[in-house]
Design a protein around this motif. Structure first.
Motif, PDB file in Angstrom:
ATOM      1  N   ARG A   5       0.814  -1.210   0.000  1.00  0.00           N
ATOM      2  CA  ARG A   5       0.000   0.000   0.000  1.00  0.00           C
ATOM      3  C   ARG A   5       0.843   1.254   0.000  1.00  0.00           C
ATOM      4  N   GLU A   6       1.946   1.209   0.710  1.00  0.00           N
ATOM      5  CA  GLU A   6       2.809   2.375   0.801  1.00  0.00           C
ATOM      6  C   GLU A   6       3.446   2.701  -0.545  1.00  0.00           C
ATOM      7  N   ASN A   7       3.606   1.705  -1.401  1.00  0.00           N
ATOM      8  CA  ASN A   7       4.239   1.918  -2.696  1.00  0.00           C
ATOM      9  C   ASN A   7       3.241   2.400  -3.749  1.00  0.00           C
ATOM     10  N   LEU A   8       1.940   2.266  -3.489  1.00  0.00           N
ATOM     11  CA  LEU A   8       0.932   2.672  -4.469  1.00  0.00           C
ATOM     12  C   LEU A   8       0.683   4.171  -4.395  1.00  0.00           C
ATOM     13  N   PRO A   9       0.415   4.795  -5.537  1.00  0.00           N
ATOM     14  CA  PRO A   9      -0.005   6.206  -5.494  1.00  0.00           C
ATOM     15  C   PRO A   9      -1.348   6.341  -4.782  1.00  0.00           C
ATOM     16  N   GLU A  10      -1.626   7.545  -4.314  1.00  0.00           N
ATOM     17  CA  GLU A  10      -2.828   7.774  -3.501  1.00  0.00           C
ATOM     18  C   GLU A  10      -4.111   7.463  -4.272  1.00  0.00           C
ATOM     19  N   ASN A  11      -4.180   7.824  -5.561  1.00  0.00           N
ATOM     20  CA  ASN A  11      -5.407   7.599  -6.312  1.00  0.00           C
ATOM     21  C   ASN A  11      -5.702   6.112  -6.500  1.00  0.00           C
ATOM     22  N   GLU A  12      -4.678   5.285  -6.599  1.00  0.00           N
ATOM     23  CA  GLU A  12      -4.913   3.841  -6.723  1.00  0.00           C
ATOM     24  C   GLU A  12      -5.418   3.259  -5.411  1.00  0.00           C
ATOM     25  N   ILE A  13      -4.967   3.798  -4.300  1.00  0.00           N
ATOM     26  CA  ILE A  13      -5.453   3.326  -2.999  1.00  0.00           C
ATOM     27  C   ILE A  13      -6.939   3.646  -2.872  1.00  0.00           C
ATOM     28  N   LEU A  14      -7.345   4.850  -3.279  1.00  0.00           N
ATOM     29  CA  LEU A  14      -8.754   5.227  -3.180  1.00  0.00           C
ATOM     30  C   LEU A  14      -9.619   4.369  -4.091  1.00  0.00           C
ATOM     31  N   GLU A  15      -9.145   4.089  -5.301  1.00  0.00           N
ATOM     32  CA  GLU A  15      -9.920   3.253  -6.219  1.00  0.00           C
ATOM     33  C   GLU A  15     -10.080   1.849  -5.660  1.00  0.00           C
ATOM     34  N   GLU A  16      -9.067   1.383  -4.968  1.00  0.00           N
ATOM     35  CA  GLU A  16      -9.102   0.041  -4.418  1.00  0.00           C
ATOM     36  C   GLU A  16     -10.122  -0.061  -3.281  1.00  0.00           C
ATOM     37  N   GLU A  17     -10.258   0.988  -2.484  1.00  0.00           N
ATOM     38  CA  GLU A  17     -11.094   0.923  -1.287  1.00  0.00           C
ATOM     39  C   GLU A  17     -12.551   1.278  -1.530  1.00  0.00           C
ATOM     40  N   THR A  18     -12.841   2.141  -2.507  1.00  0.00           N
ATOM     41  CA  THR A  18     -14.217   2.569  -2.704  1.00  0.00           C
ATOM     42  C   THR A  18     -14.972   1.540  -3.533  1.00  0.00           C
ATOM     43  N   PRO A  19     -16.095   1.056  -3.024  1.00  0.00           N
ATOM     44  CA  PRO A  19     -16.879   0.078  -3.792  1.00  0.00           C
ATOM     45  C   PRO A  19     -17.624   0.764  -4.932  1.00  0.00           C
ATOM     46  N   LYS A  20     -17.873   0.021  -5.976  1.00  0.00           N
ATOM     47  CA  LYS A  20     -18.620   0.558  -7.111  1.00  0.00           C
ATOM     48  C   LYS A  20     -20.086   0.701  -6.710  1.00  0.00           C
ATOM     49  N   PRO A  21     -20.724   1.821  -7.097  1.00  0.00           N
ATOM     50  CA  PRO A  21     -22.147   1.969  -6.768  1.00  0.00           C
ATOM     51  C   PRO A  21     -22.991   0.959  -7.542  1.00  0.00           C
ATOM     52  N   VAL A  22     -23.990   0.447  -6.871  1.00  0.00           N
ATOM     53  CA  VAL A  22     -24.884  -0.539  -7.477  1.00  0.00           C
ATOM     54  C   VAL A  22     -26.126   0.186  -7.969  1.00  0.00           C
ATOM     55  N   TYR A  23     -26.566  -0.131  -9.188  1.00  0.00           N
ATOM     56  CA  TYR A  23     -27.760   0.504  -9.755  1.00  0.00           C
ATOM     57  C   TYR A  23     -28.997   0.034  -8.996  1.00  0.00           C
ATOM     58  N   VAL A  24     -29.770   1.003  -8.518  1.00  0.00           N
ATOM     59  CA  VAL A  24     -31.023   0.700  -7.844  1.00  0.00           C
ATOM     60  C   VAL A  24     -32.129   1.400  -8.625  1.00  0.00           C
ATOM     61  N   PRO A  25     -33.062   0.660  -9.213  1.00  0.00           N
ATOM     62  CA  PRO A  25     -34.124   1.300  -9.989  1.00  0.00           C
ATOM     63  C   PRO A  25     -35.051   2.121  -9.099  1.00  0.00           C
ATOM     64  N   ARG A  26     -35.673   3.138  -9.705  1.00  0.00           N
ATOM     65  CA  ARG A  26     -36.602   3.978  -8.953  1.00  0.00           C
ATOM     66  C   ARG A  26     -37.827   3.167  -8.544  1.00  0.00           C
TER      67      ARG A  26
END
Length: 57
Positions: A5-26
């Motif tokens: 983790r220490e070797n990864l750039p900050e933006n790659e760490i954020l992409e790794e941790e944030t889950p993808k939003p799931v589509y929820v129909p209205r």
């Protein structure tokens, strides 16, 4: 993992941790009310034009 983790750039760490939003129909009630609103607006505009066409009285 912390060592890698220490070797990864900050933006790659954020992409790794944030889950993808799931589509929820209205919900169905929102769709129905939206169509009722569209129909109401169309009827309102048509009645307005009819009122103007009859001389505005």
């Amino acid at each position: 993992m912390d060592e890698n983790r220490e070797n990864l750039p900050e933006n790659e760490i954020l992409e790794e941790e944030t889950p993808k939003p799931v589509y929820v129909p209205r919900p169905r009630w929102q769709i129905v009310l939206a169509w009722i609103g569209v129909a109401f607006m169309i009827v309102s505009v048509l009645l307005y034009y009819w009122h103007i066409a009859n001389g505005g009285m």
